[in-house]
Scaffold this active site. Structure first.
Site, PDB file in Angstrom:
ATOM      1  CE  LYS A   1     -17.750   7.307  12.134  1.00  0.00           C
ATOM      2  NZ  LYS A   1     -17.241   8.582  11.459  1.00  0.00           N
TER       3      LYS A   1
ATOM      4  CD  GLU B   1     -13.802  -5.245   1.657  1.00  0.00           C
ATOM      5  OE1 GLU B   1     -13.104  -5.101   0.748  1.00  0.00           O
ATOM      6  OE2 GLU B   1     -14.618  -6.471   1.695  1.00  0.00           O
TER       7      GLU B   1
ATOM      8  CB  CYS C   1      -9.564   1.220  -1.706  1.00  0.00           C
ATOM      9  SG  CYS C   1     -10.954   0.458  -2.755  1.00  0.00           S
TER      10      CYS C   1
ATOM     11  CD  GLU D   1      -4.462   3.766   0.482  1.00  0.00           C
ATOM     12  OE1 GLU D   1      -4.674   3.851   2.140  1.00  0.00           O
ATOM     13  OE2 GLU D   1      -5.199   3.015  -0.076  1.00  0.00           O
TER      14      GLU D   1
END
Ligand code: NDP
Length: 503
Positions: free
Chosen positions: A183, A258, A292, A393
């Site tokens: 996906k 992750e 990331c 973040e």
């Protein structure tokens, strides 16, 4: 493989059981070009029925003798064939990704060079996944283990590096003999669908690789809740990751997570300040900060603070923003509108918290960039590590500079975060670098470099940055399971009620 023109204005369907598959609800939505916010192509809006079809196809493919009984070596050849096809088409794949997420063409080119190497690496490993023989305290008994494919793996990837991130799961999954349902992000489905043209050419049996596009809360949710998914490989935010892990837990599926980060990037007073400044700029502004591992907390030792800040600011102000396909451009637009809104919101939060805006903090004034989702490289000083701008973040081009005085203080500050993905340190002292690497809580540590990566290097997050790892031979264990076989060769009838009596 299809090209940019063949995608433009087209309706792109799911890829299920080796066929292009209209969405069961008949719905498509627009995918937008980040340089001008205009529709580029239409993508199928997958739902639970499409996921059901894809998982059924993947389950059937697991038992298809053409896949299940294929020798490991032949599977390796097939994965290598795919690597070769990707390599032949890497320029077009890079252009498709740049058009989809606004990443610099230079960077997507670098990534689509690594992608075929990743497939080749795991192709070579396909016939090297060995079991063990276990010495037992039982006479005439042989015990060996074999590693088997784990089953149907659901792969969910975000929009920042679609093929690069897909490769680190898809390549080991195929090399081991799993089947997958992918996906992609609703914002960047084109390169994954183009890859299916190559999967077909490489000769993978139908159902081994399936793609269902659509929205995370619909298609993604259905995939993670499906009882026949053996493992979810999820790359994305920590918030969504927690939800995905909870869904997977409802049917005891394994997860590889992750997730996000708020990585410390640290400069000691003995560092080569020019190298460090370049490293820090790359750490936070490459890919417009949408990585990331972005080094978003920049720790600088007191005695070189002013000198370093001067260099950092000079380099930041020189960054050339613009069309990601243009030569000389260093930072492109943000990939999606929501990201522009989020970055803008965080700049306001930082100001309200008392941080000083040193540079950037707004979209560029250049009228040529006014239609796209551009944002100036932004630096804050007077930041305290406990502020939201230093703890949450942003996933954009926003760095906060924080002073420290001693090594002990630095370690404490660096680890004072819910995340633990990456960390960087600049120092000429080997001892200092190694001590920092030992003390910092993060899945990867860079000394006198930043963002270096390889398909051979295993990496995974600590704390809220996730669990499990990607890349390297460790992936072979992530996507296989161990079976123990015990065999009695005594030829004797055993007492049915006694397993073993100590003599
Ligand atoms: P999200 O968590 O919002 O989305 C990631 C993926 O999950 C997308 O494909 C999304 O689909 C899908 N998704 C969203 N909701 C659900 C749901 N309820 N169930 C299942 N799937 C869902 O992250 P972003 O797209 O914003 O990506 C950025 C994040 O990814 C950052 O936090 C970044 O740090 C992290 N990341 C981590 C990496 C690592 O290696 N640790 C590497 C790269 C990024 P859709 O887009 O269609 O909503």
């Amino acid at each position: 493989m299809r090209n940019l023109e063949q995608i433009t204005g087209q309706r792109l369907s799911h890829y299920i059981n080796g066929q292009w598959h209209e969405p069961s609800n008949g719905e498509y939505f627009d995918s937008l070009d980040p340089t001008n916010a205009q529709p580029w192509y239409k993508v199928a809006s997958g739902d639970a029925q499409d996921i059901e079809d894809a998982v059924s196809a993947a389950r059937a493919a697991l038992k298809n003798p053409q896949w299940q009984r294929m020798s490991q070596t032949d599977r390796g050849h097939m994965v290598r064939r795919l690597a070769q096809l990707i390599d032949e088409n890497r320029e077009m794949l890079a252009r498709i990704e740049t058009r989809d997420n606004g990443k610099l063409l230079r960077e997507t080119r670098a990534q689509t060079t690594i992608v075929p190497d990743t497939f080749s690496y795991f192709a070579g490993a396909a016939d090297k996944l060995e079991g063990t023989t276990i010495p037992l305290n039982k006479p005439d008994m042989l015990n060996y283990t074999v590693r088997e494919p784990i089953g149907v793996v659901g792969i969910i990837v975000p929009w920042n590096s679609p093929l690069y991130q897909l490769a680190w799961t898809l390549a080991p999954c195929l090399a081991i003999g799993n089947t997958v349902v992918i996906k992609p992000s609703e914002h960047t489905s084109a390169s994954t669908l183009a890859l299916m043209d190559l999967v077909e050419q490489a000769g993978f049996p139908p159902g081994v690789v399936n793609v269902v596009t659509g929205f995370g809360p619909v298609a993604g949710e259905a995939l993670t809740r499906h009882p026949h998914i053996a493992k979810i490989a999820f790359t994305g935010s920590s918030e969504t990751g927690k939800r995905v892990a909870a869904n997977a837990a409802s049917h005891l599926a394994q997860c590889n997570m992750e997730l996000g980060g708020k990585s410390p990037h640290c400069v000691f007073d003995d560092a080569d300040l020019d190298r460090a400044a370049n490293g820090v700029v790359a750490g936070i502004f490459a890919a417009a900060g949408q990585t990331c591992v972005a080094g978003s907390r920049i720790f600088v030792q007191e005695s070189v603070y002013d000198a370093f800040l001067d260099k950092l600011l000079t380099r930041t102000r020189q960054i050339k923003l613009g069309d990601p396909t243009e030569e000389g451009v260093q930072v492109g637009p943000l990939a999606i509108r929501e990201q522009l809104e989020k970055v803008t919101r965080y700049v306001e939060i930082a100001k309200a918290e008392g941080a000083t805006l040193l540079s950037g903090g707004k979209p560029p004034e250049d009228p040529a960039l006014s239609e796209g989702w551009y944002f100036e490289p932004t630096l804050f000083t007077d930041v305290d590590n406990s502020m939201r701008i230093a703890q949450e973040e942003v996933f954009g081009p926003v760095g906060c500079v924080i002073r420290f005085s001693t090594e002990e203080e630095l370690t404490e500050l660096a680890n004072a975060t819910e995340y633990g993905l990456a960390a960087g340190v600049w120092t000429q002292s080997m001892e200092r670098g190694l001590r920092f690497a030992r003390e910092v809580e993060s899945g990867i540590v860079w000394v006198n470099t930043y963002r270096a990566a390889s398909f051979a290097t295993p990496v995974g997050g600590f704390k809220n940055s996730g669990y499990g790892s990607h890349n390297g031979l460790e992936s072979l264990r992530e996507y296989s399971r161990s079976k123990s076989v015990m065999l009695d060769y005594s030829g004797k009838a055993q007492d049915p009620f006694v397993i073993r009596v100590k003599e």
